[in-house]
Design an enzyme around this catalytic site. Structure first.
Site, PDB file in Angstrom:
ATOM      1  N   THR A 273      -8.770   1.492   2.890  1.00 53.55           N
ATOM      2  CA  THR A 273      -8.241   2.508   3.150  1.00 53.55           C
ATOM      3  C   THR A 273      -8.142   2.544   4.545  1.00 53.55           C
ATOM      4  OG1 THR A 273      -7.463   2.873   0.702  1.00 53.55           O
ATOM      5  CG2 THR A 273      -6.378   4.744   2.756  1.00 53.55           C
TER       6      THR A 273
ATOM      7  N   SER B 136     -12.322  -1.855  -2.311  1.00 54.41           N
ATOM      8  CA  SER B 136     -13.543  -1.395  -2.834  1.00 54.41           C
ATOM      9  C   SER B 136     -13.359  -1.505  -4.482  1.00 54.41           C
ATOM     10  CB  SER B 136     -14.214   0.030  -1.982  1.00 54.41           C
ATOM     11  OG  SER B 136     -13.482   0.715  -3.377  1.00 54.41           O
TER      12      SER B 136
ATOM     13  N   THR C 113     -12.960   3.914  -0.584  1.00 57.54           N
ATOM     14  CA  THR C 113     -13.610   5.005  -1.171  1.00 57.54           C
ATOM     15  C   THR C 113     -13.521   4.887  -2.780  1.00 57.54           C
ATOM     16  OG1 THR C 113     -10.855   6.429  -1.393  1.00 57.54           O
ATOM     17  CG2 THR C 113     -12.565   6.692   0.721  1.00 57.54           C
ATOM     18  N   ASP C 114     -12.768   4.474  -3.448  1.00 58.43           N
ATOM     19  CA  ASP C 114     -13.228   4.127  -4.863  1.00 58.43           C
ATOM     20  C   ASP C 114     -14.003   3.888  -4.864  1.00 58.43           C
ATOM     21  OD1 ASP C 114     -10.343   5.030  -6.033  1.00 58.43           O
ATOM     22  OD2 ASP C 114      -9.959   3.679  -5.056  1.00 58.43           O
TER      23      ASP C 114
END
Length: 161
Positions: A12, A54, A83-84
């Site tokens: 992101t 990700s 971040t995932d």
């Protein structure tokens, strides 16, 4: 710290949105521009290896992140990452010896007004300079042990696991 190696994987932090249907692509890494604008007092190089969300990263991608970090001559490494699955990648890197590795990203693209990107990058830069060898995650104003953190997708933040 005299030199920081920065490995970018997408996520992101580097997303560019095109329309109201949330169509996006992963753009060029933003971290180099951000650090240059802030006038940091250390040398750095940006090593872009992936431009992926990700959620689309697999074992081959994590192996590439690992081999890229292992090949760096410098001790201090910062990784920008979606971040995932940041926690999964951090856990894969845990056995790399002799380096301080900090993963960070953003919950909103760096190009967005009010993004957490610059704050997270600042936290990660401070962390990579002050922590002992190992792997860490810098998100939400904290430095996390990857073995003890998770992303709470509903609350859109990282928290103790």
């Amino acid at each position: 710290m005299q030199h920081l190696s920065i490995v970018t994987t997408g996520g992101t932090i580097d997303k560019i949105y095109f329309d109201d249907k949330s169509d996006y692509k992963i753009g060029a890494p933003q971290i180099g521009e951000i650090l240059s604008q802030l006038g940091v007092a250390f040398a750095f190089d940006v090593i872009p290896i992936l431009r992926k969300d990700s959620l689309h990263m697999g074992a081959e991608d994590r192996a590439l992140v690992r081999s890229t970090i292992e090949a760096q001559p410098h001790r201090h490494v910062l990784v920008t990452h979606g971040t995932d699955t940041m926690v999964e990648t951090a856990r894969e890197l845990a056995s790399i010896p002799g380096k301080v590795i900090v993963l960070t990203g953003a919950l909103n693209p760096a190009r967005f007004q009010g993004s957490d990107a610059v704050f997270n990058i600042g936290c990660a830069v401070a962390a990579v300079q002050t922590l002992p060898d190992g792997v860490y995650i810098a998100m939400n104003g904290r430095v996390w042990d990857p073995a003890k953190v998770r992303k709470n997708r509903d609350a859109n933040r990282f928290e103790q696991a």
